[in-house]
Enzyme design. Structure first.
Site, PDB file in Angstrom:
ATOM      1  N   LYS A 199       0.861  -1.185   0.000  1.00 13.10           N
ATOM      2  CA  LYS A 199       0.000   0.000   0.000  1.00 13.10           C
ATOM      3  C   LYS A 199       0.893   1.229   0.000  1.00 13.10           C
ATOM      4  O   LYS A 199       1.701   1.422   0.914  1.00 13.10           O
ATOM      5  CB  LYS A 199      -0.888  -0.024   1.246  1.00 13.10           C
ATOM      6  CG  LYS A 199      -1.738   1.231   1.387  1.00 13.10           C
ATOM      7  CD  LYS A 199      -2.724   1.118   2.524  1.00 13.10           C
ATOM      8  CE  LYS A 199      -3.485   2.417   2.692  1.00 13.10           C
ATOM      9  NZ  LYS A 199      -4.499   2.326   3.750  1.00 13.10           N
ATOM     10  N   LYS A 248      -2.225  -1.488  -3.809  1.00 12.53           N
ATOM     11  CA  LYS A 248      -3.088  -0.313  -3.709  1.00 12.53           C
ATOM     12  C   LYS A 248      -2.268   0.951  -3.788  1.00 12.53           C
ATOM     13  O   LYS A 248      -1.271   1.021  -3.062  1.00 12.53           O
ATOM     14  CB  LYS A 248      -3.823  -0.387  -2.363  1.00 12.53           C
ATOM     15  CG  LYS A 248      -4.683   0.795  -2.040  1.00 12.53           C
ATOM     16  CD  LYS A 248      -5.255   0.636  -0.672  1.00 12.53           C
ATOM     17  CE  LYS A 248      -5.982   1.908  -0.312  1.00 12.53           C
ATOM     18  NZ  LYS A 248      -6.384   1.921   1.067  1.00 12.53           N
TER      19      LYS A 248
HETATM   20  C1  PBG Z   1      -7.372   3.253   5.690  1.00 17.54           C
HETATM   21  C2  PBG Z   1      -7.661   3.165   4.263  1.00 17.54           C
HETATM   22  C3  PBG Z   1      -7.469   4.141   3.270  1.00 17.54           C
HETATM   23  C4  PBG Z   1      -8.015   3.626   2.111  1.00 17.54           C
HETATM   24  C5  PBG Z   1      -8.490   2.353   2.409  1.00 17.54           C
HETATM   25  N1  PBG Z   1      -8.233   2.080   3.743  1.00 17.54           N
HETATM   26  C6  PBG Z   1      -6.982   5.498   3.313  1.00 17.54           C
HETATM   27  C7  PBG Z   1      -5.651   5.891   3.714  1.00 17.54           C
HETATM   28  O1  PBG Z   1      -4.743   5.086   3.892  1.00 17.54           O
HETATM   29  O2  PBG Z   1      -5.518   7.085   3.880  1.00 17.54           O
HETATM   30  C8  PBG Z   1      -8.089   4.364   0.800  1.00 17.54           C
HETATM   31  C9  PBG Z   1      -9.104   3.898  -0.131  1.00 17.54           C
HETATM   32  C10 PBG Z   1      -9.432   4.808  -1.247  1.00 17.54           C
HETATM   33  O3  PBG Z   1      -8.807   5.868  -1.487  1.00 17.54           O
HETATM   34  O4  PBG Z   1     -10.370   4.456  -1.956  1.00 17.54           O
HETATM   35  N2  PBG Z   1      -6.104   3.082   6.111  1.00 17.54           N
END
Ligand code: PBG
Length: 322
Positions: free
Chosen positions: A195, A248
């Protein structure tokens, strides 16, 4: 053989001929619909930065999931908008919290629905970080116990898949051990393994009300230029017991999806994040491109890169076309 004996256009002539040689397909049962669930009754609060999307109370979330199911989208991923936030994110692992409540209602109304729960503290902490803070830094090891408690509460409520998105080191192992200890050895973990610290999460942070009050997430999410590090993250999560791994965002990281698939041969999930959704919606609203075609092309590219499943805000609207 070459032109004129060879003519590449022969199989492009009609829709049926094109379908015969099509290598990659997107089908609704490979898609996961994210839902933002808030407390209350009959509430539908549109999210300005995500056209067509709302925060919804549990009753309307149950209805929305039913509509997705009817279109062949069997999976939903829940994010909670809690009533209260504190330094330790305790509303996130409260058995009466909004996500646990929604999971129970969803499984009761739709037993065959696959309910995924995002496990992370950022929606539940008053500072908005994904773990607990100590001296203004996110304390990795102290966060693991809280994430594990959250995972167990969701599993007890009936969650089918646990998806940790916090990016703490060691959380997959900690969650696996805790789930197993509580008798949930059959509950799979899909880890957000690679991520990245991405600008494309912007609209989500409005949707989930989870913008960090200070600093940013670069101390725990990955640096976008790195590839080998993604493979190490995936290797580590698999060694700790992840059943599938996630990349992601999706579109700016298609190379990572391909490398992970080729290297590990495990189920790969890609998250087509909020910013990827909103930029297509915004351009379509302006009449600058055909939103449906663009979205389908993007999902096809993610499948072509090697993703088996895709979490996408486009799921229900595209399922009708597929
Ligand atoms: C939480 C999380 C996030 C997303 C999914 N789980 C946001 C972040 O890390 O700030 C982002 C999902 C999206 O942008 O659609 N940690």
């Amino acid at each position: 053989m070459n032109f004129p004996e060879l003519r590449m256009r022969r199989f492009r002539r009609t829709p049926a001929l094109r379908a015969l040689v099509r290598e990659t397909r997107v089908s609704p049962d490979q898609l996961v619909q994210p839902l933002f669930v808030c407390p209350g009754q009959g509430l539908d609060r549109p999210i300005a930065s995500m056209p067509g999307y709302s925060q919804q109370s549990v009753d309307l979330t149950v209805k929305a999931a039913g509509e997705s199911l009817a279109r062949g989208v069997n999976s939903v991923l829940l994010f909670g908008i809690p009533e209260t936030k504190d330094a330790l994110g305790s509303s996130g692992y409260d058995p009466k919290g909004v996500v646990a409540t929604a999971v129970r209602a969803l499984k009761k109304a739709h037993p065959d629905l696959v309910v995924w729960t995002d496990v992370c503290l950022c929606e539940y902490t008053d500072h908005g970080h994904c773990g607990v803070l100590r001296n203004a830094h996110v304390d990795n090891d102290a966060t693991l116990e809280l994430l594990s408690r959250m995972a167990v509460e969701y599993a007890k409520a009936g969650a089918d898949i646990i998806a940790p998105s916090d990016m703490m080191d060691g959380r997959v192992g900690a969650i696996r051990e805790t789930l197993d200890g509580e008798g949930f050895e059959m509950t799979p973990i899909v880890s957000y393994a690679a991520k990245y610290a991405s600008a494309f999460y912007g609209p989500f942070r409005e949707a989930a009300e989870s913008t960090p009050k200070s600093g940013d997430r670069r101390g725990y999410q990955m640096d976008p230029p790195n590839t080998d590090e993604a493979l190490r993250e995936v290797e580590m999560d698999l060694a700790e017991g992840a059943d599938a791994v996630m990349i992601k965002p999706a579109l700016p990281y298609l190379d990572i999806i391909r490398r992970v698939k080729d290297t590990f041969r495990v189920p790969v999930c890609a998250y087509n994040v909020s910013g990827e959704y909103s930029m297509i919606k915004a351009a379509a609203e302006k009449g600058w491109l055909d939103g449906e075609r663009a979205a389908l092309e993007v999902l096809t590219s993610i499948r072509r890169a090697g993703a088996d499943m895709i979490i996408t805000y486009h799921a229900r609207e595209l399922a009708e076309l597929l």
